[in-house]
Write a protein that holds these residues in place. Structure first.
Motif, PDB file in Angstrom:
ATOM      1  N   GLY A  14       0.806  -1.213   0.000  1.00 54.78           N
ATOM      2  CA  GLY A  14       0.000   0.000   0.000  1.00 54.78           C
ATOM      3  C   GLY A  14       0.836   1.258   0.000  1.00 54.78           C
ATOM      4  N   ILE A  15       1.872   1.286   0.864  1.00 56.31           N
ATOM      5  CA  ILE A  15       2.760   2.450   0.920  1.00 56.31           C
ATOM      6  C   ILE A  15       3.479   2.628  -0.410  1.00 56.31           C
ATOM      7  CG2 ILE A  15       4.865   3.364   1.984  1.00 56.31           C
ATOM      8  CD1 ILE A  15       3.972   2.087   4.610  1.00 56.31           C
ATOM      9  N   GLY A  16       3.936   1.514  -0.998  1.00 55.69           N
ATOM     10  CA  GLY A  16       4.628   1.573  -2.280  1.00 55.69           C
ATOM     11  C   GLY A  16       3.748   2.137  -3.378  1.00 55.69           C
ATOM     12  N   THR A  17       2.459   1.780  -3.351  1.00 51.38           N
ATOM     13  CA  THR A  17       1.525   2.305  -4.349  1.00 51.38           C
ATOM     14  C   THR A  17       1.395   3.821  -4.223  1.00 51.38           C
ATOM     15  OG1 THR A  17       0.266   0.243  -4.430  1.00 51.38           O
ATOM     16  CG2 THR A  17      -0.874   2.241  -5.131  1.00 51.38           C
ATOM     17  N   LEU A  18       1.283   4.310  -3.000  1.00 52.07           N
ATOM     18  CA  LEU A  18       1.181   5.759  -2.789  1.00 52.07           C
ATOM     19  C   LEU A  18       2.467   6.466  -3.214  1.00 52.07           C
ATOM     20  CD1 LEU A  18      -0.693   5.944   0.647  1.00 52.07           C
ATOM     21  CD2 LEU A  18      -1.622   5.740  -1.659  1.00 52.07           C
ATOM     22  N   LEU A  19       3.621   5.869  -2.902  1.00 58.93           N
ATOM     23  CA  LEU A  19       4.903   6.444  -3.335  1.00 58.93           C
ATOM     24  C   LEU A  19       4.990   6.479  -4.858  1.00 58.93           C
ATOM     25  CD1 LEU A  19       7.484   4.856  -0.860  1.00 58.93           C
ATOM     26  CD2 LEU A  19       6.937   7.288  -1.089  1.00 58.93           C
ATOM     27  N   PHE A  20       4.528   5.414  -5.498  1.00 51.45           N
ATOM     28  CA  PHE A  20       4.544   5.333  -6.957  1.00 51.45           C
ATOM     29  C   PHE A  20       3.748   6.498  -7.553  1.00 51.45           C
ATOM     30  CE2 PHE A  20       3.134   3.968 -11.109  1.00 51.45           C
ATOM     31  CZ  PHE A  20       4.201   3.233 -11.620  1.00 51.45           C
ATOM     32  N   LEU A  21       2.574   6.761  -6.991  1.00 51.54           N
ATOM     33  CA  LEU A  21       1.732   7.846  -7.503  1.00 51.54           C
ATOM     34  C   LEU A  21       2.408   9.201  -7.313  1.00 51.54           C
ATOM     35  CD1 LEU A  21      -1.694   6.566  -6.134  1.00 51.54           C
ATOM     36  CD2 LEU A  21      -0.959   6.578  -8.523  1.00 51.54           C
ATOM     37  N   VAL A  22       3.086   9.375  -6.184  1.00 50.09           N
ATOM     38  CA  VAL A  22       3.773  10.646  -5.920  1.00 50.09           C
ATOM     39  C   VAL A  22       4.945  10.834  -6.874  1.00 50.09           C
ATOM     40  CG1 VAL A  22       5.178  11.911  -4.242  1.00 50.09           C
ATOM     41  CG2 VAL A  22       3.070  10.790  -3.503  1.00 50.09           C
ATOM     42  N   ASN A  78       1.451  11.615 -10.120  1.00 53.13           N
ATOM     43  CA  ASN A  78       0.018  11.324 -10.171  1.00 53.13           C
ATOM     44  C   ASN A  78      -0.507  11.179 -11.610  1.00 53.13           C
ATOM     45  OD1 ASN A  78      -2.039  10.750  -8.270  1.00 53.13           O
ATOM     46  ND2 ASN A  78      -3.106  12.638  -8.797  1.00 53.13           N
ATOM     47  N   ARG A  79       0.387  10.795 -12.528  1.00 56.41           N
ATOM     48  CA  ARG A  79       0.006  10.689 -13.935  1.00 56.41           C
ATOM     49  C   ARG A  79      -0.084   9.252 -14.433  1.00 56.41           C
ATOM     50  NH1 ARG A  79       4.316  15.303 -16.031  1.00 56.41           N
ATOM     51  NH2 ARG A  79       3.224  17.118 -15.121  1.00 56.41           N
ATOM     52  N   LEU A  80       0.367   8.288 -13.615  1.00 51.12           N
ATOM     53  CA  LEU A  80       0.430   6.898 -14.079  1.00 51.12           C
ATOM     54  C   LEU A  80      -0.308   5.989 -13.101  1.00 51.12           C
ATOM     55  CD1 LEU A  80       1.561   4.893 -16.141  1.00 51.12           C
ATOM     56  CD2 LEU A  80       3.631   4.741 -14.750  1.00 51.12           C
ATOM     57  N   PRO A  81      -1.485   5.501 -13.462  1.00 55.13           N
ATOM     58  CA  PRO A  81      -2.238   4.621 -12.560  1.00 55.13           C
ATOM     59  C   PRO A  81      -1.583   3.252 -12.445  1.00 55.13           C
ATOM     60  CG  PRO A  81      -3.334   4.756 -14.686  1.00 55.13           C
ATOM     61  CD  PRO A  81      -2.195   5.734 -14.735  1.00 55.13           C
ATOM     62  N   SER A  82      -1.330   2.819 -11.218  1.00 57.31           N
ATOM     63  CA  SER A  82      -0.722   1.502 -11.020  1.00 57.31           C
ATOM     64  C   SER A  82      -0.844   1.095  -9.565  1.00 57.31           C
ATOM     65  CB  SER A  82       0.753   1.508 -11.416  1.00 57.31           C
ATOM     66  OG  SER A  82       1.325   0.226 -11.179  1.00 57.31           O
ATOM     67  N   TYR A  83      -1.008  -0.214  -9.364  1.00 59.59           N
ATOM     68  CA  TYR A  83      -0.908  -0.777  -8.017  1.00 59.59           C
ATOM     69  C   TYR A  83       0.384  -1.581  -7.946  1.00 59.59           C
ATOM     70  CZ  TYR A  83      -1.943  -2.638  -3.507  1.00 59.59           C
ATOM     71  OH  TYR A  83      -1.867  -2.908  -2.169  1.00 59.59           O
ATOM     72  N   LEU A  84       1.151  -1.409  -6.884  1.00 53.83           N
ATOM     73  CA  LEU A  84       2.384  -2.162  -6.701  1.00 53.83           C
ATOM     74  C   LEU A  84       2.135  -3.323  -5.733  1.00 53.83           C
ATOM     75  CD1 LEU A  84       5.244   0.502  -6.472  1.00 53.83           C
ATOM     76  CD2 LEU A  84       4.350  -0.709  -8.449  1.00 53.83           C
ATOM     77  N   GLY A  85       2.050  -4.526  -6.278  1.00 53.87           N
ATOM     78  CA  GLY A  85       1.865  -5.716  -5.462  1.00 53.87           C
ATOM     79  C   GLY A  85       3.137  -6.541  -5.397  1.00 53.87           C
ATOM     80  N   SER A  86       3.087  -7.657  -4.681  1.00 55.72           N
ATOM     81  CA  SER A  86       4.255  -8.531  -4.533  1.00 55.72           C
ATOM     82  C   SER A  86       4.657  -9.134  -5.868  1.00 55.72           C
ATOM     83  CB  SER A  86       3.945  -9.665  -3.547  1.00 55.72           C
ATOM     84  OG  SER A  86       3.533  -9.149  -2.308  1.00 55.72           O
ATOM     85  N   SER A  87       5.943  -9.123  -6.150  1.00 60.59           N
ATOM     86  CA  SER A  87       6.433  -9.678  -7.412  1.00 60.59           C
ATOM     87  C   SER A  87       6.786 -11.150  -7.250  1.00 60.59           C
ATOM     88  CB  SER A  87       7.672  -8.909  -7.882  1.00 60.59           C
ATOM     89  OG  SER A  87       8.277  -9.565  -8.976  1.00 60.59           O
ATOM     90  N   PHE A  88       6.260 -11.990  -8.148  1.00 56.51           N
ATOM     91  CA  PHE A  88       6.588 -13.417  -8.125  1.00 56.51           C
ATOM     92  C   PHE A  88       8.046 -13.675  -8.477  1.00 56.51           C
ATOM     93  CE2 PHE A  88       1.956 -13.654  -9.361  1.00 56.51           C
ATOM     94  CZ  PHE A  88       1.532 -14.005  -8.093  1.00 56.51           C
ATOM     95  N   ALA A  89       8.678 -12.730  -9.140  1.00 53.20           N
ATOM     96  CA  ALA A  89      10.070 -12.926  -9.547  1.00 53.20           C
ATOM     97  C   ALA A  89      10.992 -13.083  -8.351  1.00 53.20           C
ATOM     98  CB  ALA A  89      10.528 -11.755 -10.417  1.00 53.20           C
ATOM     99  N   PHE A  90      10.550 -12.621  -7.171  1.00 54.97           N
ATOM    100  CA  PHE A  90      11.386 -12.719  -5.975  1.00 54.97           C
ATOM    101  C   PHE A  90      11.288 -14.070  -5.274  1.00 54.97           C
ATOM    102  CE2 PHE A  90      11.089  -8.080  -6.325  1.00 54.97           C
ATOM    103  CZ  PHE A  90      12.380  -7.689  -5.991  1.00 54.97           C
ATOM    104  N   ILE A  91      10.280 -14.874  -5.607  1.00 56.32           N
ATOM    105  CA  ILE A  91      10.028 -16.090  -4.832  1.00 56.32           C
ATOM    106  C   ILE A  91      11.235 -17.028  -4.831  1.00 56.32           C
ATOM    107  CG2 ILE A  91       8.617 -18.163  -4.633  1.00 56.32           C
ATOM    108  CD1 ILE A  91       6.274 -16.579  -5.751  1.00 56.32           C
TER     109      ILE A  91
END
Length: 439
Positions: free
Chosen positions: A64-72, A76-89
Motif C-alpha cells: 500500500g505504501i509503495g503504491t502511494l509512493l509510486f503515484l507521488v 500522479n500521472r500513471l495509474p498503477s498498483y504495486l503488489g508482490s512480485s513473483f520474480a522474488f520467490i
C-alpha cells in the motif's frame, strides 16, 4: 482532492470514452473501484509472503505504501498498483535457506536500489539500450527460467496433502476456463478459497492462531542484514530479478499509454524509479519486493477507469488491512496442500509468460543462437545448477540468466564478425506479472 477533474456527470463513462488518470468519477464510485483494485491484487500479493515465510501484513503494508509512493513519484500521472512480485520467490526461498531471512531482505534491497538506478538512466537516456540488452529471446528465457526453477518447491507442498492440493489445482483451472474478465483474472485467489474450504472440511486446517490474533495492531517488522556470511552470494541470486521488473514496468507503462495517452510513455523512467524505491523500502523493513500488476490493468480495461484517484483509495485500503493481525493470521493458516495446488499452477504460469514473450516477440527459433539462448538457460534453471567458490555460491537463476545474456550477445557478435548477420531481437514486449493482456 481537487487535483482530479470530474468526468462527465461523475456516475457513468460515455461509450468509447475513458476516465483519464487526471479525472475521476464521484467519490462513492471511485472508492468502489479502488476497493475492486485491492481485491484484484490480493490473490497474487498475499501468496508471495505466504510462500516465502515473510509476514503477510508487513508485505501488504508496504504494498500500500509503495503504491502511494509510486503515484507521488510519477506525479500522479500513471495509474498503477504495486503488489508482490513473483520474480522474488525463487531467490528469496534460496537465500533464506542458505543464509537466513535477513540476507533475503538484503537481496530485495539491492534489487530495489539497482532498479531505481536503471530508472534514472532511462529517464536521462531513453529505453533503446534496454531493448538491445534484453530482446524478447533473452527476456522470455529469464522470465521462464524463474518460474520453472520453482517446480520442486511446488511438488514439496503438493505431496504433503495431495487430495487438497488436487482440489485447489482443479478449482483454479476451472475458474480460469469458465470465467472471463475480472473473475477469470482472480482464478488463483478463488481456487485458494475453494482449497481452504476443502482443507477445513477435511480437518487439516489449524485455525487456532486466527482466534488468538488481535483485530488491530502493527505488522511484524524485520530488518535487512548485509553482515551475515553468505549474504553477498545470496544477493547475486537476486540480480536477474531486476531484468524481470524492468520488463514488467515497461510493459505496464506501454499498456496504459496504449489505452489512454501515448505521452504516458514519458513516465517510464519515473515508474522504474518509483518501483525501485518501493522495493527498497519494503526490503529494509521486512516486506516483499514490488512490481506493477497486470490484474489491475485488467480492471482498468474492464471499467475504462484509469483515474489515479482509485489507486489512492486502493493504497490506503491495503494499509488499513495490514493493520489487522487477524487478517495476516488467516493467510498464514493456509495449509501446505492448498499452497501446493496453487503454486503448481502459478509457477507454471510464470514459465509460460516467458514463452508468451517469445511468441509476441516473434522470436526466430530457426537461428541457432536463439535456440541455445533458450535451451541452455532453461536446463540450468530446471536442473538447479550451482557453482561455488569457497563460501561464495551462484544459484541456478543467476547462472541461467547469465547464460541467456552471454550466449545471445556473444553469438550475435560472432555472427557480425563473420558477416552472417545478427538478430536485433525486436522491442521489449508488453508483459504483466501474471501474463494478463493489457487489452
Amino acid at each position: 482532492m481537487a487535483i482530479w477533474k470530474l468526468h462527465g456527470n461523475g456516475r457513468t463513462v460515455e461509450p468509447g470514452a475513458v476516465v483519464a488518470p487526471g479525472e475521476r468519477l464521484s467519490w462513492p464510485a471511485t472508492i468502489a473501484i479502488g476497493v475492486q483494485h485491492v481485491i484484484a491484487m490480493f490473490g497474487a500479493t498475499f501468496l508471495v509472503p505466504v510462500l516465502t515465510g515473510f509476514p503477510v501484513s508487513t508485505t501488504l503494508l508496504f504494498s500500500g505504501i509503495g503504491t502511494l509512493l509510486f503515484l507521488v513519484i510519477t506525479k500522479n500521472r500513471l495509474p498503477s498498483y504495486l503488489g508482490s512480485s513473483f520474480a522474488f520467490i525463487a531467490p528469496v526461498t534460496a537465500a533464506t535457506a542458505s543464509a537466513g531471512m535477513g540476507s533475503a531482505l538484503a537481496g530485495i534491497v539491492a534489487v530495489g536500489i539497482l532498479l531505481a538506478l536503471v530508472g534514472v538512466v532511462v529517464q536521462l537516456a531513453g529505453l533503446g539500450w534496454i531493448d538491445k540488452l534484453m530482446p524478447p529471446v533473452v527476456s522470455g528465457a529469464i522470465v521462464a527460467l524463474i518460474g520453472f526453477n520453482l517446480a520442486p518447491a511446488a511438488w514439496s507442498n503438493f505431496k504433503v496433502q495431495p487430495v487438497v492440493a488436487s482440489i485447489t489445482l482443479v478449482a483454479i483451472v476451472l475458474f480460469s476456463v469458465l470465467f472471463r474478465g475480472f473473475l477469470g483474472r482472480i482464478s488463483i485467489f478463488l481456487g485458494v478459497v475453494v482449497g481452504y474450504i476443502a482443507a477445513a472440511i477435511g480437518g487439516v486446517l489449524d485455525f487456532s492462531a486466527v482466534g488468538d490474533a488481535a483485530w488491530i495492531g502493527l505488522p511484524e517488522f524485520r530488518v535487512a542484514d548485509f553482515t551475515t556470511p553468505g549474504t553477498w552470494a545470496a544477493i547475486a541470486m537476486f540480480l536477474p530479478v531486476v531484468l524481470v521488473l524492468v520488463a514488467e514496468n515497461v510493459g505496464h507503462v506501454r499498456g496504459v499509454a496504449t489505452m489512454t495517452d501515448r505521452s504516458v510513455n514519458r513516465s517510464t523512467g519515473r515508474a522504474l524509479i518509483a518501483d525501485g524505491v518501493s522495493t527498497t523500502l519494503a526490503g529494509v523493513f521486512g516486506g516483499s519486493g514490488t512490481t506493477t500488476y497486470g490484474e489491475n490493468i485488467g480492471v482498468m480495461a474492464a471499467t475504462r477507469v484509469y483515474s489515479t484517484a482509485a489507486y489512492w483509495v486502493a493504497g490506503v485500503t491495503a494499509i488499513l488491512l495490514a493493520l489487522s493481525p487477524k487478517v495476516g493470521a488467516v493467510f498464514n493458516s493456509i495449509p501446505a496442500g492448498v499452497l501446493g495446488g496453487a503454486t503448481t499452477a502459478l509457477y507454471g504460469l510464470i514459465g509460460i509468460i516467458g514463452i508468451k514473450i517469445w511468441v509476441e516477440g516473434r522470436v526466430d527459433f530457426s537461428r541457432p543462437v536463439n535456440q541455445y539462448t533458450a535451451a541452455v538457460s532453461l536446463v540450468i534453471a530446471i536442473a538447479q545448477f550451482t557453482m561455488a567458490w569457497g563460501d561464495f555460491q551462484l544459484g541456478a537463476i543467476v547462472l541461467g540468466a547469465a547464460a541467456a545474456l552471454v550466449i545471445y550477445h556473444l553469438g550475435n557478435l560472432i555472427a557480425r564478425a563473420r558477416g552472417t548477420g545478427a538478430d536485433d531481437g525486436g522491442p521489449l514486449p508488453v508483459i504483466g506479472p501474471l501474463g494478463g493482456d493489457p487489452e
